[in-house]
Design a protein around this motif. Structure first.
Motif, PDB file in Angstrom:
ATOM      1  N   ILE C  70       3.915 -48.453 -60.305  1.00 24.66           N
ATOM      2  CA  ILE C  70       4.347 -49.675 -60.995  1.00 24.66           C
ATOM      3  C   ILE C  70       5.133 -49.306 -62.259  1.00 24.66           C
ATOM      4  O   ILE C  70       6.192 -49.868 -62.546  1.00 24.66           O
ATOM      5  N   GLY C  71       4.604 -48.330 -63.000  1.00 23.49           N
ATOM      6  CA  GLY C  71       5.299 -47.875 -64.205  1.00 23.49           C
ATOM      7  C   GLY C  71       6.684 -47.341 -63.877  1.00 23.49           C
ATOM      8  O   GLY C  71       7.655 -47.619 -64.589  1.00 23.49           O
ATOM      9  N   LEU C  72       6.769 -46.601 -62.794  1.00 17.27           N
ATOM     10  CA  LEU C  72       8.072 -46.051 -62.391  1.00 17.27           C
ATOM     11  C   LEU C  72       9.053 -47.159 -62.024  1.00 17.27           C
ATOM     12  O   LEU C  72      10.219 -47.110 -62.427  1.00 17.27           O
ATOM     13  N   MET C  73       8.575 -48.167 -61.287  1.00 15.89           N
ATOM     14  CA  MET C  73       9.459 -49.302 -60.951  1.00 15.89           C
ATOM     15  C   MET C  73      10.031 -49.955 -62.207  1.00 15.89           C
ATOM     16  O   MET C  73      11.218 -50.234 -62.295  1.00 15.89           O
ATOM     17  N   LEU C  74       9.144 -50.176 -63.174  1.00 13.99           N
ATOM     18  CA  LEU C  74       9.558 -50.869 -64.389  1.00 13.99           C
ATOM     19  C   LEU C  74      10.556 -50.024 -65.184  1.00 13.99           C
ATOM     20  O   LEU C  74      11.560 -50.537 -65.695  1.00 13.99           O
ATOM     21  N   ALA C  75      10.300 -48.726 -65.264  1.00 16.44           N
ATOM     22  CA  ALA C  75      11.213 -47.842 -65.996  1.00 16.44           C
ATOM     23  C   ALA C  75      12.568 -47.783 -65.295  1.00 16.44           C
ATOM     24  O   ALA C  75      13.618 -47.761 -65.950  1.00 16.44           O
ATOM     25  N   LEU C  76      12.558 -47.766 -63.949  1.00 17.09           N
ATOM     26  CA  LEU C  76      13.823 -47.760 -63.207  1.00 17.09           C
ATOM     27  C   LEU C  76      14.594 -49.050 -63.486  1.00 17.09           C
ATOM     28  O   LEU C  76      15.815 -49.039 -63.655  1.00 17.09           O
ATOM     29  N   GLN C  77      13.886 -50.157 -63.528  1.00 16.23           N
ATOM     30  CA  GLN C  77      14.560 -51.425 -63.809  1.00 16.23           C
ATOM     31  C   GLN C  77      15.084 -51.469 -65.239  1.00 16.23           C
ATOM     32  O   GLN C  77      16.179 -51.935 -65.509  1.00 16.23           O
ATOM     33  N   ASP C  78      14.309 -50.926 -66.164  1.00 16.39           N
ATOM     34  CA  ASP C  78      14.708 -50.958 -67.579  1.00 16.39           C
ATOM     35  C   ASP C  78      15.883 -50.024 -67.874  1.00 16.39           C
ATOM     36  O   ASP C  78      16.725 -50.333 -68.716  1.00 16.39           O
ATOM     37  N   PHE C  79      15.927 -48.881 -67.224  1.00 12.44           N
ATOM     38  CA  PHE C  79      16.892 -47.853 -67.640  1.00 12.44           C
ATOM     39  C   PHE C  79      17.781 -47.313 -66.529  1.00 12.44           C
ATOM     40  O   PHE C  79      18.728 -46.595 -66.808  1.00 12.44           O
ATOM     41  N   GLY C  80      17.448 -47.610 -65.278  1.00  9.79           N
ATOM     42  CA  GLY C  80      18.236 -47.046 -64.185  1.00  9.79           C
ATOM     43  C   GLY C  80      17.794 -45.639 -63.854  1.00  9.79           C
ATOM     44  O   GLY C  80      17.152 -44.959 -64.657  1.00  9.79           O
ATOM     45  N   PHE C 142       4.533 -58.145 -64.428  1.00  7.42           N
ATOM     46  CA  PHE C 142       5.240 -57.610 -63.253  1.00  7.42           C
ATOM     47  C   PHE C 142       4.235 -57.385 -62.121  1.00  7.42           C
ATOM     48  O   PHE C 142       4.470 -57.763 -60.966  1.00  7.42           O
ATOM     49  N   LEU C 143       3.105 -56.782 -62.458  1.00  9.41           N
ATOM     50  CA  LEU C 143       2.083 -56.497 -61.452  1.00  9.41           C
ATOM     51  C   LEU C 143       1.500 -57.782 -60.855  1.00  9.41           C
ATOM     52  O   LEU C 143       1.253 -57.869 -59.638  1.00  9.41           O
ATOM     53  N   LYS C 144       1.311 -58.794 -61.694  1.00 10.97           N
ATOM     54  CA  LYS C 144       0.784 -60.076 -61.200  1.00 10.97           C
ATOM     55  C   LYS C 144       1.763 -60.723 -60.224  1.00 10.97           C
ATOM     56  O   LYS C 144       1.357 -61.314 -59.216  1.00 10.97           O
ATOM     57  N   LYS C 145       3.039 -60.624 -60.513  1.00 11.32           N
ATOM     58  CA  LYS C 145       4.046 -61.167 -59.581  1.00 11.32           C
ATOM     59  C   LYS C 145       4.034 -60.390 -58.267  1.00 11.32           C
ATOM     60  O   LYS C 145       4.064 -60.976 -57.188  1.00 11.32           O
ATOM     61  N   LEU C 213       6.799 -52.921 -51.668  1.00 12.39           N
ATOM     62  CA  LEU C 213       7.640 -51.741 -51.423  1.00 12.39           C
ATOM     63  C   LEU C 213       8.251 -51.823 -50.020  1.00 12.39           C
ATOM     64  O   LEU C 213       9.440 -51.528 -49.823  1.00 12.39           O
ATOM     65  N   ALA C 214       7.458 -52.207 -49.048  1.00 12.43           N
ATOM     66  CA  ALA C 214       7.922 -52.244 -47.655  1.00 12.43           C
ATOM     67  C   ALA C 214       9.020 -53.284 -47.461  1.00 12.43           C
ATOM     68  O   ALA C 214       9.911 -53.120 -46.624  1.00 12.43           O
ATOM     69  N   ARG C 215       8.966 -54.366 -48.248  1.00 12.24           N
ATOM     70  CA  ARG C 215       9.959 -55.443 -48.127  1.00 12.24           C
ATOM     71  C   ARG C 215      11.122 -55.243 -49.094  1.00 12.24           C
ATOM     72  O   ARG C 215      11.961 -56.146 -49.248  1.00 12.24           O
ATOM     73  N   GLY C 216      11.180 -54.116 -49.759  1.00 14.22           N
ATOM     74  CA  GLY C 216      12.329 -53.831 -50.609  1.00 14.22           C
ATOM     75  C   GLY C 216      12.434 -54.706 -51.835  1.00 14.22           C
ATOM     76  O   GLY C 216      13.531 -55.027 -52.298  1.00 14.22           O
ATOM     77  N   THR C 234      13.762 -45.119 -54.059  1.00 17.02           N
ATOM     78  CA  THR C 234      13.430 -43.965 -54.906  1.00 17.02           C
ATOM     79  C   THR C 234      11.922 -43.809 -55.049  1.00 17.02           C
ATOM     80  O   THR C 234      11.369 -42.711 -54.883  1.00 17.02           O
ATOM     81  N   VAL C 235      11.239 -44.912 -55.320  1.00 17.77           N
ATOM     82  CA  VAL C 235       9.780 -44.856 -55.505  1.00 17.77           C
ATOM     83  C   VAL C 235       9.103 -44.373 -54.222  1.00 17.77           C
ATOM     84  O   VAL C 235       8.227 -43.502 -54.244  1.00 17.77           O
ATOM     85  N   LYS C 236       9.529 -44.932 -53.081  1.00 15.38           N
ATOM     86  CA  LYS C 236       8.904 -44.551 -51.813  1.00 15.38           C
ATOM     87  C   LYS C 236       9.152 -43.082 -51.472  1.00 15.38           C
ATOM     88  O   LYS C 236       8.277 -42.379 -50.963  1.00 15.38           O
ATOM     89  N   ALA C 237      10.357 -42.604 -51.746  1.00 19.18           N
ATOM     90  CA  ALA C 237      10.657 -41.194 -51.467  1.00 19.18           C
ATOM     91  C   ALA C 237       9.766 -40.278 -52.302  1.00 19.18           C
ATOM     92  O   ALA C 237       9.248 -39.265 -51.810  1.00 19.18           O
ATOM     93  N   ILE C 238       9.566 -40.639 -53.557  1.00 21.18           N
ATOM     94  CA  ILE C 238       8.735 -39.814 -54.434  1.00 21.18           C
ATOM     95  C   ILE C 238       7.266 -39.900 -54.034  1.00 21.18           C
ATOM     96  O   ILE C 238       6.524 -38.911 -54.118  1.00 21.18           O
ATOM     97  N   MET C 239       6.826 -41.084 -53.568  1.00 18.68           N
ATOM     98  CA  MET C 239       5.463 -41.195 -53.033  1.00 18.68           C
ATOM     99  C   MET C 239       5.291 -40.249 -51.834  1.00 18.68           C
ATOM    100  O   MET C 239       4.258 -39.601 -51.687  1.00 18.68           O
TER     101      MET C 239
END
Lengths: 314, 314, 314, 314
Positions: C70-80, C142-145, C213-216, C234-239
Motif C-alpha cells: 500500500i505504501g509503495l502504491m501511494l509513493a508511486l502515485q505521489d512521485f512516479g 486510500f486503504l479504506k477505499k 491489484l488484479a483489476r488494475g 510495478t507493484v505486482k512485479a516486485i511482489m
C-alpha cells in the motif's frame, strides 16, 4: 641509535611534514579547516619522566577515537577482563571502523573489538555511574589523573557537532540494542561516547596517556598505580592489533609498538617499559590516520629503535 | 619470575594437558587419530643457545600452517617487502583462514595477509626457482639451516593427503588466478604449498624456527645472518596480528608475543631478543589452534614474563 | 480445473491446516498466543466481483508487512516510478528482511527493494503530507477505499508494541539517514511505518487489496481507477520477485502469482485479470510466511490453475 | 494494441539500436569485436506457429548463459524438481552472476539458484550420461529438437576460449566440490558447461526456445511434449526472478515476462500461452545484458502488451 633530544624531534617533524599533503583535514570537526593541514606536533615522555616536545605541540585537538583506550581502561577496572570481553570481542578485523555488516555477519551479540565504533559504544555503556553526567565525570577525572592535567576541557562545540552528525553511530547503537549487546539506553551510551570524544588535548596530554600505558599504570608524577598493569597489557595488545583502524597491520609492521589514532589527527603510542608518544597532525588518510603523524611515528620507530619485534636497527 | 628449567616445563605440561579434552585431532592428516589427543610437547631455546624440552618433544608432526612463516621469509628475501606486499596485504582479518568471501569483498587483487591460506598460496607462487622441485628444495634447504637439522623429511603421505583434499585451496588459487594475483600456474603454486605443509618436525625443530626469529636471523649455531633482521621484524609483526587464525587477537592479549599455529597442533612462538618456543599438541579447537598447546603458551607467558606488552608480572 | 466454491475453499482449508504445526505464532504482536496457531481463513474476490470465504475469515490481524505494498502504491502515485526508484532499488535479494549488511555492501544510498524493511521505511518517508498524522490519514483513506471498508481500525496496542520493539528498524533508519537515503527524520518515517503496520484487517480486507491489484486499480464497487494500472504492474512485479521474504523464489515457482506476506500471518495474492486472494494464518515459518497460509496458496494455485507461468494444470 | 508484423519489428529494431552505444561487446568471445556493436536482430514465434523476424536475425552468436535454462530443463527431466533443488536453491539474489561470497555466506551446500554460474555448473553436473561426450550429446539433441534445427553447431573456438578463460568458474566449481555440492569431478562439470555455452544460435533459434517454454514443452512442429509442462513452469518462474543477472527485478517490472540473457548479447523471452522471443544484440551492459536487446524487449512488452502483471496497455 639516535639520541632522543628536542633538536632531533624538530628535525623529525620537518622530515614528516610533507606527508600532510596526502591527507585531508576532517571538516566535520568544528574549527577544523585547511589552515590546520600543516600542523604537526609531538611529545615524548620517557619512563624516567623526561619530556621532549617539538613542532605544534601546544595545539589542542579533540581526542576522538583515542578516547576508546581510556574507556576500555575504565571498563576493565569496573568489571574485569572476563565481563568486558563478554560484551565485545578482541579480534582485529580488516574493515572500516564504522562497519555495520560485521555486527550482522560475525556474532550478532558482539562487536569485533573495542577499537571500532560499535565496540567503543558498547564499552561506554559499561562504564559505571548513576547518570551520564556522573559517568563522564569518572572518565574525565581518570583522564585528568593520567595526563596530570587538571585544566583539560571538553569542547561543547565538538560535542554538539558529534551529536548533530551521529546517524551512523546511532544506527550502530540501535543495532546493538536489538541484539541485547547494549546495557544502557542508546541515548545514554551515545551521550557519554560523544563527550568522551570531545575532550581537547595537546601532544603532551596524548604523550602522557602513552607514558601511563608504558609505565604499567603509573603516571610520571606518582608511583601510585591507578589501574593494575595486567589491564594495560590488554589495552596495549588490542592497540597493536586494532588501534590504527584498517591500517593496524601496517603499523604493527612499520612502527611495531601499540598505537591508537583518532580522526582529529591524534595518535597515542606506548612503548612498554620505555616511553609514551603523543602526536597531533590533522591531515588524515581515507582510513582515518594522520598522514604526517603516521610518517613521524614510523620515523621515530626506526631512529629510536622502538620496534618491539626487532632486536636491532637494521 | 619463574626460572626456566626442564622440571618447570614438565609441570607446565601437566597443568596444560587437561585442555586437550576440549579439542579434536585433525583426522584429515594421515596417521592422526584419537591416540594422539593427549600428546603435548614443548621445547624452548634461548637466545643464549640453551635448550629445554619436556613432554612429547620427540614426536614428529607435519608443519601445516607453520610453514607460512618460512614461505614469507623466503619471499621477503627473494623480492623485498614492497614487492611481496603488492601481492598480499598485511592487515589482520577476523574471519576463518580459508575464507573466500574476503577475496571478493575487500580488494580482489589481494588476500588480506600472508597467514591465511589464500595469502600463503600467493606467497608460495612468488618463491624463486626454475621448477616446483627446485623451489621446494630452496625452501627445504632454508628450513634445514634454520632448524640446524639435516634430517628433516617431507612426508609423502601427508603431501598426498593434502593433494587429495585440496578442493578448497584449489578454489582459492583459481580465484586468485582470475584476479591476476597468482604469478604461477595454480598447479605450481599448490604443489609447492602442499609440500611446504608436509615437512615433519618435532617441538625442537619448531622451537629453532622461533629462536631464529627471536635472534633476528641467526641460528644458535652460527653468527651468520641467513636473512636481514628487518624482514624478521615484518614476519613477527604479522604473526602477532594474524598468526593464530581468528584467535590472533586473543593470543596477542593472553600470550603477548608472536606465534604461528598449524592444524596439526603445532605452534611456533618467538620472543624477540629472548627465546623461541616450539609446541606440539594435536588436539585443536574449531578455530585451528592446539587447545593444550595454547594453554601452555599462555602459562609460559605468565610464568616466564614473556608478554611484550607488560613490564611486570602482575 | 476445480470450480471455485465456498465448499471447495472449506476443503482446501482443512487440507492446509496441518501445516500450521510447523510454524510459530509471532508472540511479539499483542494478543498473539498459542491459541491462534490453528487459525486459518481465506477470501477470494474475482474480477467479476464475486466473493468466496472460508475458515476463520472474520478474524482480524495487523497488516504488518502487507502494508508495504500500500505504501509503495501511494509513493508511486505521489512521485512516479522514476523518483521512487531513485530512493530504493527494485532487485530481489536472497537475504533476511531486516538485513543491514546489504545496506552497506551493495549501494549505500539504496535499499535493495521496497519489500524489505529498510526499503519500506524509505518509501514511507516519501509519502506526501504535512505531518505524520496527515500522511497516515492519506494512507488510511486510500486503504479504506481499496478495501471498501470504512470500519478499518488501527490498533493502538499493536502500534505501541511496534514502537517498543523498534531497535532494529531504528538502526536501519539511522543508517539510511547517514547515507542520505531518508527524506524525513527517522522519527517521522518510523512513526508512519509503525502505524501502517498496525491496521487490523480480516481475510476479506486482504483479498480486496489483491482484487484491487488484479483489476488494475479499480475496486469491485467502482469503475473509477484510484491509481494508474501501470503503477500496479510495478507493484505486482516486485511482489513476484520479493514479496515473500527470502522464500520469494520458492513462491514464484510453487504459486506462480504475486503475493505479499506479513509476520502476523497475512498473505495478499493477486492474479492479474482474474482475482485477489486474502489469507490469514498466524503460525509463521522462520522466514516470516504463514505456513498453513502458504500451503493453502500453493494448493489454490494448483487446483484453480492460477500459476501465471503454466498454460495448463499438469 | 500494436499488431505483430515484420514491419513493426523493423521499426522496433530501429528505435532500439541507439541503446547499443551504452554497451560494450564482450571481447573475451572469439570473433567478437567493435564491428558487432550495432548488430540487433529479433525473431518472435507465436504459439500458433507464426514466425516474424527483423534486423540481424541471421547472425549466429554463442548461447552463453542462455544455455542455463536448457541445462535446467534436462536436469528437471532427469531427476525431478525435488532432487534438483536439493542441489541448488531457487531464490533470487541481487549480486553478480559470478559471485563466490554467496556460496560461503548463505548455505555452503547450495548455490542460490540455477541462473548464476555456480548453480548452472552444479546443474550441469547432474545431467545424466556415461561421459561428458554422452551428456553433451543428450543436451545437444534436446536443444536441436527444441529449436527444430539439426544444423546447430558447437563452436570449437568458443569452447576453447571458455576453457582458456575459466579460472573464476573453476574457483566456483572447486568451492562446490569442497562443500560436497558437485556430484561429478570439477573437470567433467566444467567441460560440459563450456560446451553448453558454446553452441551457436541465431535469433530464430533463441525464439524457438522461448516458444517451447511458452507452449509448455511442445515445439511448433509437433504436438508431442518433450518435457512435462510443470517443469517449464518452474523454469519460467526462475527466469522471471533471476534470469537477467542482477537486473532481473528491473526486467520483471519493465518487461514483465520470463527472460534469460547471455553475455554474448542473447536474450530468450517466453510469454506463457502466447509467444517466444529471441534477440541478439552483442553490446552488453556491465551487468551482462544486451543494452539494445533489453530496450527492444521492453518496447515489445509495451507495444504488444506482453507484461504478465498488467491487464491493459496503460
Amino acid at each position: 641509535m639516535q639520541k632522543l633530544t628536542e633538536e632531533y624531534l624538530e628535525d623529525a617533524i620537518e622530515d614528516s611534514k610533507p606527508y600532510a599533503s596526502s591527507g585531508q583535514v576532517n571538516m566535520d570537526l568544528p574549527n577544523f579547516d585547511e589552515t590546520m593541514k600543516d600542523l604537526l606536533g609531538v611529545t615524548i615522555i620517557t619512563n624516567e619522566g623526561e619530556s621532549f616536545s617539538a613542532g605544534d605541540h601546544n595545539h589542542y585537538i579533540p581526542m576522538q577515537s583515542t578516547s576508546k583506550i581510556i574507556g576500555l581502561m575504565l571498563a576493565l577496572q569496573d568489571f574485569g577482563k572476563d565481563r568486558v570481553f563478554q560484551t565485545v570481542g578482541m579480534e582485529p578485523m580488516g574493515d572500516f571502523f564504522n562497519s555495520i555488516s560485521q555486527l550482522e555477519s560475525y556474532d550478532t551479540s558482539k562487536p569485533f573489538n573495542p577499537m571500532i565504533n560499535a565496540g567503543a559504544i558498547a564499552i561506554a555503556a559499561l562504564i559505571k555511574g548513576k547518570s551520564v553526567e556522573n559517568r563522564f565525570n569518572r572518565y574525565f577525572d581518570f583522564l585528568k589523573k593520567i595526563t596530570n592535567n587538571n585544566e583539560l576541557q571538553m569542547s561543547e562545540e565538538v560535542y554538539q557537532a558529534e551529536r548533530a552528525n551521529s546517524a551512523r553511530n546511532r544506527s550502530l547503537a540501535y543495532f546493538m540494542q536489538s541484539t541485547g549487546t547494549l546495557v544502557t539506553s542508546v541515548d545514554d551510551a551515545l551521550e557519554l561516547y560523544f563527550r568522551m570524544n570531545s575532550v581537547m588535548m595537546c601532544s603532551e596530554d596524548f604523550a602522557r596517556v602513552g607514558a601511563f600505558l608504558a609505565r604499567g599504570g603509573m603516571t610520571s608524577e606518582s608511583e601510585e598505580r591507578l589501574i593494575p598493569p595486567h589491564h594495560l597489557r590488554t589495552v596495549k595488545a588490542i592497540m597493536m592489533t586494532s588501534g590504527m583502524y584498517n591500517s593496524s597491520g601496517h603499523y604493527a609492521v612499520e612502527a611495531g609498538f601499540p598505537c591508537k589514532s583518532g580522526v582529529s589527527g591524534s595518535i597515542i603510542g606506548a612503548i612498554p617499559g620505555r616511553m609514551g608518544v603523543g602526536v597531533i597532525g590533522p591531515a588524515i588518510s581515507p582510513k582515518g590516520n594522520s598522514t604526517a603523524g603516521g610518517a613521524l611515528i614510523k620515523k621515530l620507530s626506526q631512529d629510536l629503535e622502538l620496534n618491539m619485534f626487532g632486536i636491532e636497527n637494521t
